[in-house]
Write a protein that holds these residues in place. Structure first.
Motif, PDB file in Angstrom:
ATOM      1  N   LYS A 164      -5.547  17.827 -13.881  1.00  0.00           N
ATOM      2  CA  LYS A 164      -6.514  17.201 -14.799  1.00  0.00           C
ATOM      3  C   LYS A 164      -7.796  16.814 -14.065  1.00  0.00           C
ATOM      4  N   ASN A 165      -8.227  17.715 -13.198  1.00  0.00           N
ATOM      5  CA  ASN A 165      -9.490  17.527 -12.477  1.00  0.00           C
ATOM      6  C   ASN A 165      -9.562  16.217 -11.714  1.00  0.00           C
ATOM      7  N   GLY A 166      -8.437  15.817 -11.145  1.00  0.00           N
ATOM      8  CA  GLY A 166      -8.428  14.634 -10.299  1.00  0.00           C
ATOM      9  C   GLY A 166      -8.449  13.304 -11.022  1.00  0.00           C
ATOM     10  N   GLN A 167      -8.076  13.291 -12.297  1.00  0.00           N
ATOM     11  CA  GLN A 167      -8.041  12.023 -13.036  1.00  0.00           C
ATOM     12  C   GLN A 167      -6.967  11.110 -12.458  1.00  0.00           C
ATOM     13  N   ARG A 168      -7.278   9.846 -12.348  1.00  0.00           N
ATOM     14  CA  ARG A 168      -6.306   8.886 -11.834  1.00  0.00           C
ATOM     15  C   ARG A 168      -5.152   8.730 -12.824  1.00  0.00           C
ATOM     16  N   PHE A 191       0.835  -1.206   0.000  1.00  0.00           N
ATOM     17  CA  PHE A 191       0.000   0.000   0.000  1.00  0.00           C
ATOM     18  C   PHE A 191       0.867   1.253   0.000  1.00  0.00           C
ATOM     19  N   LEU A 192       0.486   2.197  -0.869  1.00  0.00           N
ATOM     20  CA  LEU A 192       1.152   3.498  -0.959  1.00  0.00           C
ATOM     21  C   LEU A 192       0.075   4.573  -0.925  1.00  0.00           C
ATOM     22  N   SER A 193       0.199   5.497   0.028  1.00  0.00           N
ATOM     23  CA  SER A 193      -0.783   6.572   0.146  1.00  0.00           C
ATOM     24  C   SER A 193      -0.196   7.892  -0.335  1.00  0.00           C
ATOM     25  N   LEU A 194      -0.886   8.487  -1.328  1.00  0.00           N
ATOM     26  CA  LEU A 194      -0.496   9.796  -1.856  1.00  0.00           C
ATOM     27  C   LEU A 194      -1.654  10.796  -1.745  1.00  0.00           C
ATOM     28  N   VAL A 195      -2.552  10.551  -0.858  1.00  0.00           N
ATOM     29  CA  VAL A 195      -3.734  11.394  -0.698  1.00  0.00           C
ATOM     30  C   VAL A 195      -3.326  12.818  -0.315  1.00  0.00           C
ATOM     31  N   SER A 196      -4.033  13.797  -0.879  1.00  0.00           N
ATOM     32  CA  SER A 196      -3.828  15.222  -0.567  1.00  0.00           C
ATOM     33  C   SER A 196      -2.432  15.699  -0.951  1.00  0.00           C
ATOM     34  N   ASN A 197      -2.074  15.450  -2.217  1.00  0.00           N
ATOM     35  CA  ASN A 197      -0.872  16.019  -2.802  1.00  0.00           C
ATOM     36  C   ASN A 197      -1.270  16.760  -4.077  1.00  0.00           C
ATOM     37  N   ASN A 198      -0.292  17.244  -4.838  1.00  0.00           N
ATOM     38  CA  ASN A 198      -0.584  18.060  -6.021  1.00  0.00           C
ATOM     39  C   ASN A 198       0.232  17.592  -7.224  1.00  0.00           C
ATOM     40  N   LEU A 199       0.113  16.328  -7.544  1.00  0.00           N
ATOM     41  CA  LEU A 199       0.895  15.770  -8.645  1.00  0.00           C
ATOM     42  C   LEU A 199       0.501  16.401  -9.982  1.00  0.00           C
ATOM     43  N   ILE A 200       1.509  16.821 -10.733  1.00  0.00           N
ATOM     44  CA  ILE A 200       1.313  17.414 -12.056  1.00  0.00           C
ATOM     45  C   ILE A 200       1.593  16.339 -13.100  1.00  0.00           C
ATOM     46  N   CYS A 201       0.606  16.115 -13.971  1.00  0.00           N
ATOM     47  CA  CYS A 201       0.732  15.033 -14.960  1.00  0.00           C
ATOM     48  C   CYS A 201       1.309  15.555 -16.274  1.00  0.00           C
ATOM     49  N   LEU A 236       3.274   2.438 -12.016  1.00  0.00           N
ATOM     50  CA  LEU A 236       1.922   2.071 -11.598  1.00  0.00           C
ATOM     51  C   LEU A 236       1.351   0.960 -12.481  1.00  0.00           C
ATOM     52  N   LYS A 237       1.642   1.027 -13.771  1.00  0.00           N
ATOM     53  CA  LYS A 237       1.111   0.046 -14.709  1.00  0.00           C
ATOM     54  C   LYS A 237       1.623  -1.372 -14.430  1.00  0.00           C
ATOM     55  N   ARG A 238       2.886  -1.465 -14.024  1.00  0.00           N
ATOM     56  CA  ARG A 238       3.466  -2.802 -13.846  1.00  0.00           C
ATOM     57  C   ARG A 238       3.450  -3.278 -12.397  1.00  0.00           C
ATOM     58  N   SER A 239       3.132  -2.358 -11.453  1.00  0.00           N
ATOM     59  CA  SER A 239       3.174  -2.715 -10.045  1.00  0.00           C
ATOM     60  C   SER A 239       1.832  -3.259  -9.569  1.00  0.00           C
ATOM     61  N   ALA A 240       1.893  -4.182  -8.600  1.00  0.00           N
ATOM     62  CA  ALA A 240       0.675  -4.732  -7.995  1.00  0.00           C
ATOM     63  C   ALA A 240       0.284  -3.964  -6.732  1.00  0.00           C
ATOM     64  N   THR A 241       1.024  -2.930  -6.406  1.00  0.00           N
ATOM     65  CA  THR A 241       0.763  -2.146  -5.195  1.00  0.00           C
ATOM     66  C   THR A 241      -0.563  -1.393  -5.299  1.00  0.00           C
ATOM     67  N   VAL A 242      -1.298  -1.354  -4.206  1.00  0.00           N
ATOM     68  CA  VAL A 242      -2.501  -0.535  -4.129  1.00  0.00           C
ATOM     69  C   VAL A 242      -2.071   0.893  -3.809  1.00  0.00           C
ATOM     70  N   VAL A 243      -2.380   1.824  -4.708  1.00  0.00           N
ATOM     71  CA  VAL A 243      -1.956   3.217  -4.546  1.00  0.00           C
ATOM     72  C   VAL A 243      -3.194   4.083  -4.372  1.00  0.00           C
ATOM     73  N   ASP A 244      -3.250   4.774  -3.252  1.00  0.00           N
ATOM     74  CA  ASP A 244      -4.387   5.644  -2.947  1.00  0.00           C
ATOM     75  C   ASP A 244      -3.984   7.100  -3.146  1.00  0.00           C
ATOM     76  N   GLY A 245      -4.774   7.837  -3.933  1.00  0.00           N
ATOM     77  CA  GLY A 245      -4.515   9.269  -4.108  1.00  0.00           C
ATOM     78  C   GLY A 245      -3.577   9.612  -5.243  1.00  0.00           C
ATOM     79  N   ALA A 246      -3.285   8.665  -6.126  1.00  0.00           N
ATOM     80  CA  ALA A 246      -2.411   8.950  -7.275  1.00  0.00           C
ATOM     81  C   ALA A 246      -3.238   9.581  -8.382  1.00  0.00           C
ATOM     82  N   ILE A 247      -3.517  10.865  -8.235  1.00  0.00           N
ATOM     83  CA  ILE A 247      -4.372  11.575  -9.183  1.00  0.00           C
ATOM     84  C   ILE A 247      -3.667  12.818  -9.693  1.00  0.00           C
ATOM     85  N   CYS A 248      -4.148  13.335 -10.824  1.00  0.00           N
ATOM     86  CA  CYS A 248      -3.558  14.517 -11.453  1.00  0.00           C
ATOM     87  C   CYS A 248      -4.250  15.781 -10.934  1.00  0.00           C
ATOM     88  N   ALA A 249      -3.490  16.625 -10.266  1.00  0.00           N
ATOM     89  CA  ALA A 249      -4.055  17.865  -9.760  1.00  0.00           C
ATOM     90  C   ALA A 249      -4.413  18.820 -10.891  1.00  0.00           C
TER      91      ALA A 249
END
Length: 396
Positions: free
Chosen positions: A222-226, A186-196, A207-220
């Motif tokens: 791009k309107n919160g797109q995963r 598990f990897l938590s990235l909730v409440s950050n500002n990642l630029i895509c 992310l594509k090749r990993s089996a890890t559950v990632v929470d909050g990996a969204i584009c700040a």
């Protein structure tokens, strides 16, 4: 200043538990615990320590739990701050005012470990800061001020199962920030500002090749797109703004321009009879003395698939006349644009000279005669005396 007294530690009732919390300690001398090889729990909470060195905890070979939350305002964890503690299972550094974690701050810690770094002011974690945590299972970095996850931050940790990075200000995750982590669940990235942008591509592929559950990996942006659901992330094109080694330096260019302008001056002197050219040069010299030019040169070196480099140079010039700004005696070598204009005018002058000489030679050799109206017009433009020719109307 209050220093941890070695005698006080030795006189502790329970040799496996050292409890010196809330004692207003401001400094711990190096090697204070050097001979305390039986201590398993050390409590330093609620003191005012301002620094931890590579020898602060030296000698604690059996320590399992280090409770040092709110130990003081440490600001920086230097290299080898925590080293050679083979039995350590908990390091609690919450609320310690940490800003920077240097490379190898944690070194040779092989036991099963939980690392708590919550609620500090961490802005930078240098590459390989955690590389010595071969037995770590959990790293908690919640509520810090991270903006970038550097390359090689989370690597060589085969037992790492949980990473918490929520409530930071992360904009970018560099390539190989997360290496091969086979046990990361598990990897938590909730409440950050990642630029895509294209810079997110390495993390996107991870992310594509990993089996890890990632929470909050969204584009700040791009309107919160995963991030994982992006259709495609373009690879960055490497660009730099350095000069090619084969390119002329600014001084060389300026010298070439100076030489060209001097040549123009020589041509003008040799052809003093061409009044128009003299007027042009006079106006040009006046303009060069009265005008301030600011030149910006941007050289972009772009790599192509065939490994060839294309050098593109753009000049932008902003001008202010002497009426708006007083003469600042701008160095002659900086008048790049006027030098280019001078080169163009010089070329035009040479063409006029060639035409002039050619025409005179043809007149001397009595070549075909032009109509008087054409000759008179040419004389007005080029400012030389028109040769006397017989009236065309008298020629049969």
């Amino acid at each position: 200043m209050i220093v941890v007294p070695l005698d006080g530690l030795l006189s502790n009732v329970h040799p496996r538990l050292l409890n010196v919390h809330f004692n207003s300690i401001t400094r711990i001398e190096d090697n204070t615990f050097l001979n305390q090889n039986k201590v398993e729990i050390l409590r330093l909470t609620g003191n005012s320590v301002t620094a931890i060195t590579s020898n602060t905890f030296a000698g604690l070979k059996q320590i399992k739990s280090l409770h040092s939350s709110n130990i003081g305002y440490i600001k920086k964890l230097v290299a080898y701050s925590f080293r050679d503690l083979p039995e350590i299972s908990l390091i609690d550094l919450e609320l310690c005012g940490i800003v920077t974690i240097e490379t190898h701050a944690f070194y040779n810690l092989t036991g099963t470990l939980t690392l708590n770094l919550r609620s500090n002011s961490i802005v930078e974690i240098q590459s390989k800061a955690f590389s010595g945590l071969t037995g770590v299972e959990k790293i908690d970095l919640e509520y810090n001020k991270l903006k970038t996850i550097r390359a090689d931050t989370f690597i060589d940790m085969p037992n790492l199962g949980l990473v918490i990075l929520k409530e930071n200000d992360i904009l970018e995750i560099e390539e190989n920030a997360f290496g091969d982590l086979p046990e990361l669940l598990f990897l938590s990235l909730v409440s950050n500002n990642l630029i895509c942008s294209c810079k997110i591509r390495p993390f996107y592929l991870w992310l594509k090749r990993s089996a890890t559950v990632v929470d909050g990996a969204i584009c700040a942006d791009k309107n919160g797109q995963r991030i994982k659901t992006l259709s495609n992330v373009e690879e960055c094109t490497e660009t730099t703004t350095v000069f090619d080694t084969t390119a002329a330096t600014t001084n060389e260019v300026s010298t070439m321009i100076e030489t060209t302008v001097l040549q123009v001056s020589s041509i003008t002197t040799a052809n003093a009879g061409l009044q128009d050219q003299q007027d042009v040069n006079t106006k040009l010299s006046s303009q060069m003395n009265e005008t301030t030019n600011q030149n910006e040169r941007t050289v972009t070196l772009t790599s192509t698939k065939s490994d060839k480099s294309t050098l593109q140079t753009t000049y932008s010039t902003s001008e202010e006349t002497s009426e708006d700004k007083p003469d600042t005696n701008t160095p002659f070598l900086q008048v790049t644009l006027l030098g280019i204009i001078a080169c163009i005018l010089a070329a035009i002058a040479l063409i006029i000279i060639v035409i002039y000489i050619s025409y005179r030679e043809r007149c001397k050799d009595h070549k075909p005669i032009y109509e008087s109206t054409t000759i008179e017009n040419a004389g007005e433009v080029m400012h030389y005396d028109v040769l006397e020719l017989p009236d065309v109307s008298t020629i049969e």
